[in-house]
Design a protein around this motif. Structure first.
Motif, short mmCIF file in Angstrom:
data_model
loop_
_atom_site.label_atom_id
_atom_site.label_comp_id
_atom_site.label_asym_id
_atom_site.label_seq_id
_atom_site.Cartn_x
_atom_site.Cartn_y
_atom_site.Cartn_z
N MET A 1 4.11 -5.74 -14.02
CA MET A 1 3.93 -7.02 -13.39
C MET A 1 3.05 -6.88 -12.15
SD MET A 1 7.20 -9.45 -13.27
CE MET A 1 8.52 -8.73 -14.19
N ASN A 2 2.31 -7.92 -11.86
CA ASN A 2 1.44 -7.95 -10.69
C ASN A 2 2.07 -8.88 -9.63
OD1 ASN A 2 -1.06 -6.46 -11.65
ND2 ASN A 2 -0.69 -7.91 -13.29
N PRO A 3 2.42 -8.34 -8.46
CA PRO A 3 3.14 -9.13 -7.45
C PRO A 3 2.24 -10.01 -6.59
CG PRO A 3 2.80 -6.91 -6.64
CD PRO A 3 2.27 -6.94 -8.07
N VAL A 4 2.82 -11.10 -6.08
CA VAL A 4 2.16 -11.90 -5.05
C VAL A 4 2.25 -11.10 -3.77
CG1 VAL A 4 2.26 -14.03 -3.71
CG2 VAL A 4 2.70 -14.09 -6.16
N LYS A 55 10.02 -4.96 4.80
CA LYS A 55 11.08 -5.59 4.01
C LYS A 55 10.57 -5.86 2.59
CE LYS A 55 14.21 -9.52 4.09
NZ LYS A 55 14.54 -10.77 4.79
N SER A 56 11.29 -5.39 1.61
CA SER A 56 10.93 -5.60 0.21
C SER A 56 10.86 -7.09 -0.11
CB SER A 56 11.97 -4.93 -0.68
OG SER A 56 11.66 -5.14 -2.04
N GLY A 57 9.79 -7.49 -0.77
CA GLY A 57 9.62 -8.89 -1.17
C GLY A 57 8.94 -9.76 -0.14
N ALA A 58 8.81 -9.28 1.08
CA ALA A 58 8.15 -10.07 2.13
C ALA A 58 6.64 -9.92 2.02
CB ALA A 58 8.63 -9.62 3.50
N ILE A 59 5.93 -10.99 2.34
CA ILE A 59 4.46 -10.94 2.34
C ILE A 59 3.93 -11.54 3.63
CG2 ILE A 59 4.31 -11.06 -0.16
CD1 ILE A 59 3.39 -14.00 0.14
N GLY A 60 2.71 -11.22 3.95
CA GLY A 60 2.00 -11.85 5.05
C GLY A 60 1.00 -12.83 4.48
N GLY A 61 0.19 -13.39 5.35
CA GLY A 61 -0.77 -14.37 4.87
C GLY A 61 -1.96 -14.49 5.78
N GLY A 62 -2.74 -15.52 5.53
CA GLY A 62 -3.92 -15.75 6.33
C GLY A 62 -4.36 -17.19 6.24
N PHE A 63 -5.17 -17.57 7.20
CA PHE A 63 -5.69 -18.92 7.30
C PHE A 63 -7.20 -18.86 7.45
CE2 PHE A 63 -1.36 -18.86 8.73
CZ PHE A 63 -0.82 -20.06 8.30
N TYR A 64 -7.89 -19.76 6.77
CA TYR A 64 -9.34 -19.82 6.80
C TYR A 64 -9.77 -21.21 7.28
CZ TYR A 64 -8.20 -21.84 2.28
OH TYR A 64 -7.63 -22.60 1.28
N PRO A 65 -10.97 -21.31 7.86
CA PRO A 65 -11.44 -22.62 8.31
C PRO A 65 -11.62 -23.57 7.13
CG PRO A 65 -12.86 -20.88 9.15
CD PRO A 65 -11.91 -20.25 8.17
N SER A 75 -2.72 -21.27 -1.34
CA SER A 75 -2.89 -20.48 -2.55
C SER A 75 -2.27 -19.11 -2.32
CB SER A 75 -4.38 -20.35 -2.92
OG SER A 75 -5.08 -19.61 -1.94
N VAL A 76 -2.13 -18.37 -3.39
CA VAL A 76 -1.54 -17.03 -3.29
C VAL A 76 -2.57 -15.98 -3.72
CG1 VAL A 76 0.82 -17.83 -3.66
CG2 VAL A 76 -0.56 -17.14 -5.63
N VAL A 77 -2.32 -14.75 -3.31
CA VAL A 77 -3.14 -13.62 -3.71
C VAL A 77 -2.22 -12.67 -4.48
CG1 VAL A 77 -4.57 -11.69 -2.94
CG2 VAL A 77 -4.64 -13.87 -1.70
N ILE A 78 -2.68 -12.27 -5.66
CA ILE A 78 -1.90 -11.42 -6.55
C ILE A 78 -2.56 -10.04 -6.62
CG2 ILE A 78 -1.09 -11.12 -8.93
CD1 ILE A 78 -1.25 -14.26 -9.11
N ALA A 79 -1.77 -8.99 -6.43
CA ALA A 79 -2.28 -7.62 -6.51
C ALA A 79 -2.44 -7.20 -7.96
CB ALA A 79 -1.34 -6.66 -5.79
N MET A 123 -7.23 -12.61 -6.34
CA MET A 123 -6.80 -11.34 -6.93
C MET A 123 -7.29 -10.22 -6.02
SD MET A 123 -7.18 -11.60 -11.08
CE MET A 123 -8.95 -11.33 -11.06
N LEU A 124 -6.44 -9.25 -5.78
CA LEU A 124 -6.76 -8.15 -4.88
C LEU A 124 -6.38 -6.82 -5.52
CD1 LEU A 124 -7.48 -7.19 -1.92
CD2 LEU A 124 -5.01 -7.27 -1.51
N GLN A 125 -7.34 -5.92 -5.55
CA GLN A 125 -7.05 -4.54 -5.94
C GLN A 125 -6.98 -3.76 -4.63
OE1 GLN A 125 -9.66 -2.60 -8.83
NE2 GLN A 125 -9.20 -0.62 -7.89
N PRO A 126 -5.74 -3.55 -4.12
CA PRO A 126 -5.62 -2.83 -2.85
C PRO A 126 -6.10 -1.39 -2.98
CG PRO A 126 -3.55 -3.93 -3.44
CD PRO A 126 -4.46 -4.00 -4.62
N PHE A 127 -6.63 -0.85 -1.91
CA PHE A 127 -7.09 0.53 -1.93
C PHE A 127 -5.95 1.50 -2.25
CE2 PHE A 127 -10.67 -0.88 0.99
CZ PHE A 127 -11.59 -0.92 -0.03
N GLU A 128 -4.70 1.17 -1.87
CA GLU A 128 -3.57 2.06 -2.12
C GLU A 128 -3.22 2.14 -3.60
OE1 GLU A 128 -2.40 -0.60 0.47
OE2 GLU A 128 -3.89 0.57 1.55
N MET A 129 -3.49 1.11 -4.38
CA MET A 129 -3.13 1.13 -5.80
C MET A 129 -4.08 2.08 -6.50
SD MET A 129 -2.12 -2.78 -6.69
CE MET A 129 -1.18 -2.51 -8.16
#
Length: 129
Positions: A1-4, A55-65, A75-79, A123-129
């Protein structure tokens, strides 16, 4: 599964946005500047030295102009493990790719898509993955 892993929302006034989310929710808000598209990162939970939620399950976010070419709703970003393979799955399933994949420094490869229902999703492919 790919998490938010992240959420995004538009803003009209940066200072008002920062004051609201700091006052109401106690979030740490960090302005990235013009070189990063006036983006404001929201830390919504305690993070480690790599700015990842502890914390497991917690996410951060961001705001754009807010602008005509950006969505007016959250919207959400999925890894994903492989962004190129995920792009193929999106198009095969009837979705659309918005623009080109871009590198977010120290984070990973990112691309926005439109799903089969017209929703904008990142969609994000994190460098750690």
């Amino acid at each position: 599964m790919n998490p938010v892993v992240h959420f995004e929302m538009p803003y009209e006034e940066k200072e008002r946005l920062v004051q609201f989310y700091t006052q109401v929710f106690g979030w740490d808000m960090n302005y990235l500047g013009k070189e990063m598209g006036e983006y404001v990162v929201a830390s919504t939970t305690e993070t480690d030295e790599n700015h990842m939620p502890i914390k497991s399950g917690a996410i951060g976010g961001g705001f754009y102009p807010n602008s005509p070419d950006m969505p007016k709703s959250p919207s959400v970003v999925i890894a994903v493990e492989d962004i190129n393979a995920a792009i193929k799955r999106v198009t095969n399933a009837g979705g659309k790719i918005l623009g080109q994949t871009v590198e977010i420094p120290s984070i990973g490869q990112y691309v926005a898509i439109i799903d089969s229902e017209g929703n904008r999703v990142g969609m994000l492919q994190p460098f750690e993955m």
